[in-house]
Design a protein around this motif. Structure first.
Motif, PDB file in Angstrom:
ATOM      1  N   VAL A 171       1.039   5.567  -1.492  1.00  0.00           N
ATOM      2  CA  VAL A 171       1.514   6.652  -0.631  1.00  0.00           C
ATOM      3  C   VAL A 171       2.724   7.372  -1.226  1.00  0.00           C
ATOM      4  CG1 VAL A 171       2.369   7.264   1.662  1.00  0.00           C
ATOM      5  CG2 VAL A 171       0.623   5.478   1.430  1.00  0.00           C
ATOM      6  N   ARG A 186       3.736  11.525  -2.270  1.00  0.00           N
ATOM      7  CA  ARG A 186       4.731  12.186  -1.417  1.00  0.00           C
ATOM      8  C   ARG A 186       5.925  12.672  -2.237  1.00  0.00           C
ATOM      9  NH1 ARG A 186       4.668   8.625   4.264  1.00  0.00           N
ATOM     10  NH2 ARG A 186       2.631   9.433   4.901  1.00  0.00           N
ATOM     11  N   HIS A 227       0.830  -1.200   0.000  1.00  0.00           N
ATOM     12  CA  HIS A 227       0.000   0.000   0.000  1.00  0.00           C
ATOM     13  C   HIS A 227       0.871   1.260   0.000  1.00  0.00           C
ATOM     14  CE1 HIS A 227      -3.458   2.487   0.698  1.00  0.00           C
ATOM     15  NE2 HIS A 227      -2.976   2.931   1.835  1.00  0.00           N
ATOM     16  N   ARG A 228       1.911   1.229   0.822  1.00  0.00           N
ATOM     17  CA  ARG A 228       2.862   2.354   0.851  1.00  0.00           C
ATOM     18  C   ARG A 228       3.449   2.594  -0.545  1.00  0.00           C
ATOM     19  NH1 ARG A 228       6.721   5.492   2.851  1.00  0.00           N
ATOM     20  NH2 ARG A 228       8.877   5.196   2.194  1.00  0.00           N
ATOM     21  N   GLN A 245       6.375   6.172   8.678  1.00  0.00           N
ATOM     22  CA  GLN A 245       5.777   5.083   7.901  1.00  0.00           C
ATOM     23  C   GLN A 245       6.799   3.995   7.577  1.00  0.00           C
ATOM     24  OE1 GLN A 245       3.949   5.216   3.661  1.00  0.00           O
ATOM     25  NE2 GLN A 245       2.303   5.420   5.130  1.00  0.00           N
TER      26      GLN A 245
END
Lengths: 440, 440
Positions: free
Chosen positions: A266, A270, A261-262, A296
């Motif tokens: 994400v 970022r 998911h990161r 994270q």
């Protein structure tokens, strides 16, 4: 010398700028068995500390990452790896000394990748040159490398070390290769080393090709773009040696449900926001993303099975302290950002104007750290650690306890700075026989 | 007494089993202003420790969670909340004493929800009964509640406390409500309290309705299904009081990018697998999911901004120790599983047969913990903490250091057990005036 070799000598000079020839007969014919011919280059490379973290490989052999990352290059005046490489047909084989101790180079697959790739480029150069070039690609080399900081301190020594190796090899071989292309080679030595080939703010683009040709570093902005950005490295002692990052990240890839998911949802956003923040010199966004991404990264370490812990109680107390410092900022703006790599050491990024206050703050709660004051922030008589942030009316002094002396053993004050440097002859780590000046 | 009141009395007895009447004239007419009429019930409710964690509300007022969760109910012989409730028309208003100290009940919104809901059910009963019932729904109550463990120890006291309150109110009011329906009320007092209304293995189904009508606890298996499952609670001292779970989980919902992935993609599968593991008494799957889910819960806490930390260096050392213990298991099978709630205390689940070895192991590395031996595992003369796991040939004794005495302050050995219990009159926490026997 013939005209031809004279020309060659001049070309070399042009290409290599400060490359050194230790002996007065650099172009002695290689066929002469008695002649000692050594070319020697010494360079330093900086440490970089990521603000968007690299954690996970999609190809372990080629070191291709699962996501883009972004780092800040820190001053070599404070932290660097220094490498001298000498080439000679008279050397019997490649040899390597790391911090004064000889290592078996044949067992270091990653370092071997860097030799193979740079030699191949040198070979191309030799084969394609209209003028005959010194067949440096065929000469054994002696490599001597030192860090000016303890390797055990966990300060990204493999990044600066491999960047110094590849950069020095490129200078030794007079490679006309671009820095981004070199970074692709350094990447195969140690992933994050690719980012240490540039100064300033550096993105490692993960790329999409299976052969890794598009997985390389690019400079987002040079160090001159935002010179006010400084960093304070808090070296935190830890009894337990943590999991190596190579092993750790592969366990995360294999076992953490959250990592995907990161990677997918994400990091891309970022990266965009962080690049913009850097270009805008927007410390608010820079700081928030830096802290969130550090957290994270450590979250996916904890989601690994078995879990990986890099933060300890001292690390966590520094996080609390920085949040309290930010939360009580008089104008409500963030004044500092922490980030943690694969270890307990904190790196605190902040604009220069806040740094004195931050050094006081950290020293107040973590007394007894070694601190050299490289930028002369503290006039004689001012005790480091004596002041709490005056203008933070609501600062809760009990946010964390005062820790036992030495919990933070060392404070390194540094700043965003330039990429690898070529040094003068007097800086060589090898003597005239191509052997280390210092042995352990 | 008339025949009618006689019949009513018998009905009450039938419904309430061990409900107590402190006075000899329980059915004195309520119209008599001078008569003191008190009905008193005392119950205990157990602690439950989740193996699939609840973290995040989709509706904070109704306490509707963002994901299903699953817990094990632990023995009330070791840990419980005990609550006595007395109802009397002569009481001036509702009063509450928690651990010997009076609290302002009107300010406790969540407790108020439980009173409102159970009184409404009682009112329905009174209104719909063919026989006239005591209008208990209109009487003020006195509530006295105590935990047999320090609230500060962070041992899920709100779950057992609110479960005891709701269960005792239900008995006081003779509610014929099913346990799952009661759990819906307890949920509004404290989310995880709903799971403490059942013994054994309990799922809290998150439900999908906006009014929360389908967000309730169901028993996956009773305690008799897998009585070999035991637990060791390691109470870990922590200087810093952590973030409250109510506040913490809402910050996670608001700021953690990883939480949504956990909710959507991770928990549903884990719930299915965990239920099957319990029904199959499959400790391997039970243990792995338990540890992974604890780690992921703490990972999303760390991904919260500012980050939330519940684990400290002692917690993390216990995790390392359990992984070493499992990794060196002679037959390669997992022998223990750790889990951590919103605090540093470890709960170690293991089959009974491994528990003695685990108690030795924990005590060896964390000496000085108070330990009562409720199941008489240690014969006189055997020193707790004297043995390392004999059959684990490859066990690395240096996996963690021996911690300073008292780093784990208390060890509580317990087991999977039954749900709330109704106690006898002699167990009442209130005296004949309906006031606490013990005050602080």
């Amino acid at each position: 010398m013939t005209n031809l070799t004279c020309l060659f000598f001049l070309v070399i000079i042009k290409f290599t700028d400060r490359v050194l020839w230790l002996f007065s007969t650099p172009l002695a014919p290689t066929s002469s068995a008695n002649a000692i011919m050594v070319k020697v280059v010494t360079c330093t490379a900086p440490v970089n500390i990521a603000v968007i973290k690299y954690w996970g490989k999609r190809n372990a052999a080629l070191i291709l990452p699962t996501n883009d990352s972004l780092s800040v290059t820190l001053s070599q005046d404070i932290l660097h790896s220094k490498t001298t490489i000498a080439a000679s047909p008279d050397f019997s084989h490649d040899r390597l000394w790391l911090n004064g101790k000889e290592e078996d180079i044949t067992k270091n697959k990653r370092m071997h990748n860097c030799f193979r790739e740079t030699r191949a480029l040198r070979k191309q150069l030799e084969d394609s040159s209209a003028e005959p070039l010194e067949p440096l690609s065929t000469y054994p080399v002696h490599v001597c490398s030192e860090n000016n900081f303890p390797t055990a301190a966990g300060l990204a020594s493999s990044a600066s070390g491999l960047a110094a190796l590849v950069f020095t090899l490129a200078r030794l071989f007079d490679l006309p290769t671009s820095t981004s292309d070199l970074s692709r080679i350094a990447r195969q030595g140690s992933g994050s080393a690719c980012r240490s080939l540039f100064g300033g703010f550096v993105a490692w683009e993960m790329g999409s090709r299976d052969d890794g040709a598009d997985s390389l570093a690019v400079q987002v902005a040079p160090e001159t773009h935002w010179p006010e950005l400084q960093a304070l490295i808090c070296v935190v002692d830890d009894a337990k040696k943590g999991t190596s990052s190579t092993e750790g990240m592969q366990n995360t890839v294999a076992t953490s449900p959250l990592l995907q998911h990161r990677i997918r949802d994400v990091v891309p956003e970022r990266m965009r926001d962080m690049k913009k923040a850097i270009l805008d010199r927007d410390f608010q966004t820079f700081a928030e993303i830096t802290m969130r991404d550090s957290n994270q990264f450590h979250a996916v370490c904890l989601d690994t099975f078995p879990p990986i812990f890099y933060l300890n109680d001292v690390s966590r107390a520094i996080i609390r302290l920085i949040h309290e410092y930010n939360a009580t900022s008089p104008d409500g703006r963030l004044k500092a950002a922490y980030t943690y790599d694969a270890g307990p050491n904190a790196v605190i990024y902040a604009p220069k104007q806040n740094m004195k206050e931050i050094i006081h703050l950290i020293t107040r709660y973590f007394p007894g750290a070694d601190f050299v004051d490289p930028y002369n922030f503290f006039p004689e008589g001012e005790v480091v650690g004596s002041n709490l942030p005056h203008t933070h009316d609501k600062f809760n002094q009990n946010v964390i306890p005062v820790f036992p002396a030495g919990s933070v053993s060392r404070l390194l004050h540094t700043e965003v700075a330039d990429g690898p440097r070529v040094l003068g002859k007097e800086e060589s780590l090898l003597n005239e026989q191509g052997l280390p000046l210092r042995l352990k």
